[in-house]
Design an enzyme around this catalytic site. Structure first.
Site, PDB file in Angstrom:
ATOM      1  N   GLY A   1     -75.601 -26.235-121.884  1.00 46.51           N
ATOM      2  CA  GLY A   1     -75.249 -24.912-121.387  1.00 46.51           C
ATOM      3  C   GLY A   1     -73.765 -24.684-121.123  1.00 46.51           C
TER       4      GLY A   1
ATOM      5  N   GLY B   1     -64.995 -25.000-128.174  1.00 40.38           N
ATOM      6  CA  GLY B   1     -65.513 -26.347-128.432  1.00 40.38           C
ATOM      7  C   GLY B   1     -66.031 -27.005-127.169  1.00 40.38           C
TER       8      GLY B   1
ATOM      9  N   PHE C   1     -58.163 -17.192-137.493  1.00 38.92           N
ATOM     10  CA  PHE C   1     -57.668 -17.478-136.137  1.00 38.92           C
ATOM     11  C   PHE C   1     -58.643 -18.391-135.419  1.00 38.92           C
ATOM     12  CE2 PHE C   1     -60.587 -14.545-133.891  1.00 38.92           C
ATOM     13  CZ  PHE C   1     -60.963 -13.716-134.918  1.00 38.92           C
TER      14      PHE C   1
ATOM     15  N   TYR D   1     -73.521 -17.710-132.443  1.00 42.55           N
ATOM     16  CA  TYR D   1     -73.030 -16.605-131.615  1.00 42.55           C
ATOM     17  C   TYR D   1     -73.927 -15.392-131.452  1.00 42.55           C
ATOM     18  CZ  TYR D   1     -68.672 -19.159-131.371  1.00 42.55           C
ATOM     19  OH  TYR D   1     -67.731 -20.114-131.117  1.00 42.55           O
TER      20      TYR D   1
HETATM   21  C1  LIG Z   1     -70.975 -24.949-130.849  1.00 40.61           C
HETATM   22  C2  LIG Z   1     -70.765 -25.635-129.512  1.00 40.61           C
HETATM   23  C3  LIG Z   1     -69.518 -25.066-128.861  1.00 40.61           C
HETATM   24  C4  LIG Z   1     -72.013 -25.371-128.642  1.00 40.61           C
HETATM   25  O1  LIG Z   1     -71.768 -25.799-127.324  1.00 40.61           O
HETATM   26  P1  LIG Z   1     -72.961 -26.205-126.306  1.00 40.61           P
HETATM   27  O2  LIG Z   1     -72.366 -26.367-124.980  1.00 40.61           O
HETATM   28  O3  LIG Z   1     -73.736 -27.310-126.892  1.00 40.61           O
HETATM   29  O4  LIG Z   1     -73.861 -24.881-126.353  1.00 40.61           O
HETATM   30  P2  LIG Z   1     -75.000 -24.500-125.286  1.00 40.61           P
HETATM   31  O5  LIG Z   1     -75.561 -25.748-124.661  1.00 40.61           O
HETATM   32  O6  LIG Z   1     -74.472 -23.491-124.330  1.00 40.61           O
HETATM   33  O7  LIG Z   1     -76.065 -23.852-126.269  1.00 40.61           O
HETATM   34  C5  LIG Z   1     -76.674 -22.618-126.027  1.00 40.61           C
HETATM   35  C6  LIG Z   1     -77.761 -22.421-127.046  1.00 40.61           C
HETATM   36  O8  LIG Z   1     -77.183 -22.346-128.349  1.00 40.61           O
HETATM   37  C7  LIG Z   1     -77.780 -23.314-129.203  1.00 40.61           C
HETATM   38  N1  LIG Z   1     -76.702 -23.832-130.051  1.00 40.61           N
HETATM   39  C8  LIG Z   1     -75.480 -24.210-129.642  1.00 40.61           C
HETATM   40  N2  LIG Z   1     -74.762 -24.636-130.692  1.00 40.61           N
HETATM   41  C9  LIG Z   1     -75.556 -24.529-131.765  1.00 40.61           C
HETATM   42  C10 LIG Z   1     -75.366 -24.826-133.132  1.00 40.61           C
HETATM   43  N3  LIG Z   1     -74.218 -25.338-133.570  1.00 40.61           N
HETATM   44  N4  LIG Z   1     -76.385 -24.596-133.967  1.00 40.61           N
HETATM   45  C11 LIG Z   1     -77.563 -24.099-133.511  1.00 40.61           C
HETATM   46  N5  LIG Z   1     -77.804 -23.789-132.217  1.00 40.61           N
HETATM   47  C12 LIG Z   1     -76.801 -24.015-131.363  1.00 40.61           C
HETATM   48  C13 LIG Z   1     -78.310 -24.365-128.287  1.00 40.61           C
HETATM   49  O9  LIG Z   1     -79.353 -25.119-128.884  1.00 40.61           O
HETATM   50  C14 LIG Z   1     -78.783 -23.571-127.102  1.00 40.61           C
HETATM   51  O10 LIG Z   1     -80.032 -22.997-127.425  1.00 40.61           O
HETATM   52  P3  LIG Z   1     -81.183 -22.839-126.325  1.00 40.61           P
HETATM   53  O11 LIG Z   1     -80.586 -21.934-125.269  1.00 40.61           O
HETATM   54  O12 LIG Z   1     -82.296 -22.227-127.077  1.00 40.61           O
HETATM   55  O13 LIG Z   1     -81.428 -24.222-125.814  1.00 40.61           O
HETATM   56  C15 LIG Z   1     -70.609 -27.168-129.675  1.00 40.61           C
HETATM   57  O14 LIG Z   1     -71.727 -27.667-130.350  1.00 40.61           O
HETATM   58  C16 LIG Z   1     -69.351 -27.585-130.427  1.00 40.61           C
HETATM   59  O15 LIG Z   1     -68.309 -27.774-129.830  1.00 40.61           O
HETATM   60  N6  LIG Z   1     -69.453 -27.720-131.774  1.00 40.61           N
HETATM   61  C17 LIG Z   1     -68.329 -28.164-132.593  1.00 40.61           C
HETATM   62  C18 LIG Z   1     -67.165 -27.175-132.589  1.00 40.61           C
HETATM   63  C19 LIG Z   1     -67.584 -25.793-133.026  1.00 40.61           C
HETATM   64  O16 LIG Z   1     -68.290 -25.611-134.018  1.00 40.61           O
HETATM   65  N7  LIG Z   1     -67.144 -24.784-132.271  1.00 40.61           N
HETATM   66  C20 LIG Z   1     -67.385 -23.387-132.554  1.00 40.61           C
HETATM   67  C21 LIG Z   1     -66.168 -22.835-133.195  1.00 40.61           C
HETATM   68  S1  LIG Z   1     -66.410 -21.197-133.792  1.00 40.61           S
END
Ligand SMILES: CC(C)(COP(=O)(O)OP(=O)(O)OC[C@H]1O[C@@H](n2cnc3c(N)ncnc32)[C@H](O)[C@@H]1OP(=O)(O)O)[C@@H](O)C(=O)NCCC(=O)NCCS
Length: 406
Positions: free
Chosen positions: A92, A83, A406, A123
């Site tokens: 990033g 998260g 998990f 992912y």
């Molecule tokens: C998902 C999450 C961890 C992404 O974190 P973040 O720091 O914003 O991710 P990044 O900035 O490293 O993103 C890297 C790339 O992935 C893309 N990306 C990240 N999350 C995304 C999402 N939910 N949907 C679509 N694209 C996404 C970004 O746009 C970026 O793309 P780019 O390189 O083309 O600009 C964050 O949005 C979050 O905490 N979400 C809520 C909790 C969650 O869903 N966690 C995952 C549990 S499995």
């Protein structure tokens, strides 16, 4: 921003940051507090911290064993607790944590990692591909009859065992033991470390939430299956999981659940898409499928090691051109399968298939046909017959399935 490893002292800040990332308030201690997170391995987790010391991101890993085709058990990192605070997204942070995590997994000698994805778009860019699938099956009670016994077959197996009804609180050890037997023979299944059962971490029936448990025993009285379930006020019987060490045991448990009085419908929350249960119902349409979705995503960190680790069921040879854009790596491998074992070595022969490492993760456990990914435009086949050969090679002895959360 710094990505740093955590220790036990970081548990509170780690869980608080994770809760904020998911928009949840921390659970009150009186409501079970942090039991769900009590199995976290704090020596495997990462915290992203700003220059002024504020935690903004989390990523963790559990130490699981994954069952590969051929009943082969290998270590697998179960990526979890990912998260980033809403205030720091799309800068990033996740990318930096994923890069650091994959480097650390390799340094530990792990050759694959797995995860459950909250959203399917996150992912793949990090090299993960969906590899197992699961469905929810709802059966109205008035259509719940199972096929009458015929001469032979699993639905007809003579009842040699018995079903006993227990409360969850009474039978934790039985569940742990039966689950462990089941997962060793089921491709795609993950171990549930003893620590999870002992702490009551995770979702029912690992955590001792109120549940009924139907335990199946063989003719000698040895437990060989169980179903954990509850019945709602609206008379829906919901089965958390049905664990059976063979099909006849599953059928006996299904017969018990579907025969429950004062129930309008039975919901099996996790059924493998090709599970025979729908075929066992007299009325094929009685089994309504919903929540048909990906479950376990797989990421290979060492292609030759991963390919030689699993069991194989058809002889053959394939040259795979594997691209790993996130780690900036590319490799061409000759995969040779003979008598159930594979050899995988670098080659400069012309490739049969070109694919991304995330697609190799998808086909690795045998749950996704390479030809489907060729038709989808993910995998490139360089000669006629290559996709069909890959289908035959990658197939597992049975479809992979995972129901561990998990
Ligand atoms: C998902 C999450 C961890 C992404 O974190 P973040 O720091 O914003 O991710 P990044 O900035 O490293 O993103 C890297 C790339 O992935 C893309 N990306 C990240 N999350 C995304 C999402 N939910 N949907 C679509 N694209 C996404 C970004 O746009 C970026 O793309 P780019 O390189 O083309 O600009 C964050 O949005 C979050 O905490 N979400 C809520 C909790 C969650 O869903 N966690 C995952 C549990 S499995």
């Amino acid at each position: 921003m710094e990505i740093r490893s955590t220790t036990d002292q970081d548990l509170d800040v780690f869980v608080d940051t994770l809760h904020a990332a998911f928009g949840r308030f921390p659970e009150a201690p009186a409501e079970g507090g942090r039991v769900r997170w009590s199995a976290l391995e704090m020596d495997r987790n990462l915290l992203a911290v700003t220059a002024d010391g504020r935690p903004v991101g989390t990523a963790g890993a559990y130490s699981f064993e994954l069952t590969l085709p051929g009943e082969i058990l290998v270590p697998a990192a179960g990526v979890t607790a990912v998260g980033v605070l809403p205030s720091h997204r799309r800068q990033g942070v996740l990318t930096a944590m994923m890069r650091r995590q994959l480097t650390e997994l390799r340094a530990r000698g792990e050759f694959l990692s797995v995860l459950l994805a909250s959203e399917a778009l996150i992912y793949r860019r990090f090299g993960y591909g969906p590899a197992t699938y699961t469905q929810r099956l709802t059966v109205p009670r008035h259509q719940a009859a199972l096929a009458l016994p015929r001469a032979r077959g699993t639905a007809d197996a003579p009842a040699t065992g018995s079903v006993e009804l227990l409360r969850r609180a009474e039978c934790g050890e039985i569940l742990e033991e039966v689950y462990d037997r089941y997962r060793r023979a089921q491709p795609g299944a993950l171990s549930r470390p003893h620590r999870w059962w002992a702490l009551g971490a995770g979702q029912p029936p690992i955590c001792p939430a109120p549940r009924y448990v139907a335990v199946h025993r063989d003719a000698d009285g040895v437990p060989d299956g169980y179903a954990s379930y509850s019945v709602s006020e609206h008379n829906t019987l919901t089965v958390d999981e049905t664990i059976a060490t063979d099909d006849a045991v599953f059928t006996a448990l299904a017969r018990f659940l579907l025969g429950h009085d004062l129930v309008a419908q039975v919901v099996f929350k996790h059924v493998a898409p090709d599970h025979p249960l729908r075929w066992q119902l007299v009325d094929f349409r009685a089994g309504q499928v919903s929540e048909d979705t990906d479950w376990l995503w797989v990421r290979l960190l060492d292609v030759p090691r991963a390919l030689t680790a699993r069991g194989w069921f058809t002889d053959g040879e394939l040259v795979l051109d594997v691209d790993d854009p996130f780690l900036g790596e590319q490799g061409r491998y000759l995969l040779t399968v003979r008598d159930g074992k594979a050899d995988c070595v670098p080659t400069d022969r012309e490739p049969d298939l070109s694919l991304d490492v995330s697609d190799l993760g998808s086909v690795y456990l045998g749950g996704t046909a390479p030809s489907t990914l060729v038709r989808a435009g993910h995998i490139r086949a360089h000669r006629p017959g290559a996709a069909a050969l890959a289908d035959a090679l990658f197939r597992a002895e049975r479809s992979p399935h995972c129901l561990h959360w998990f």
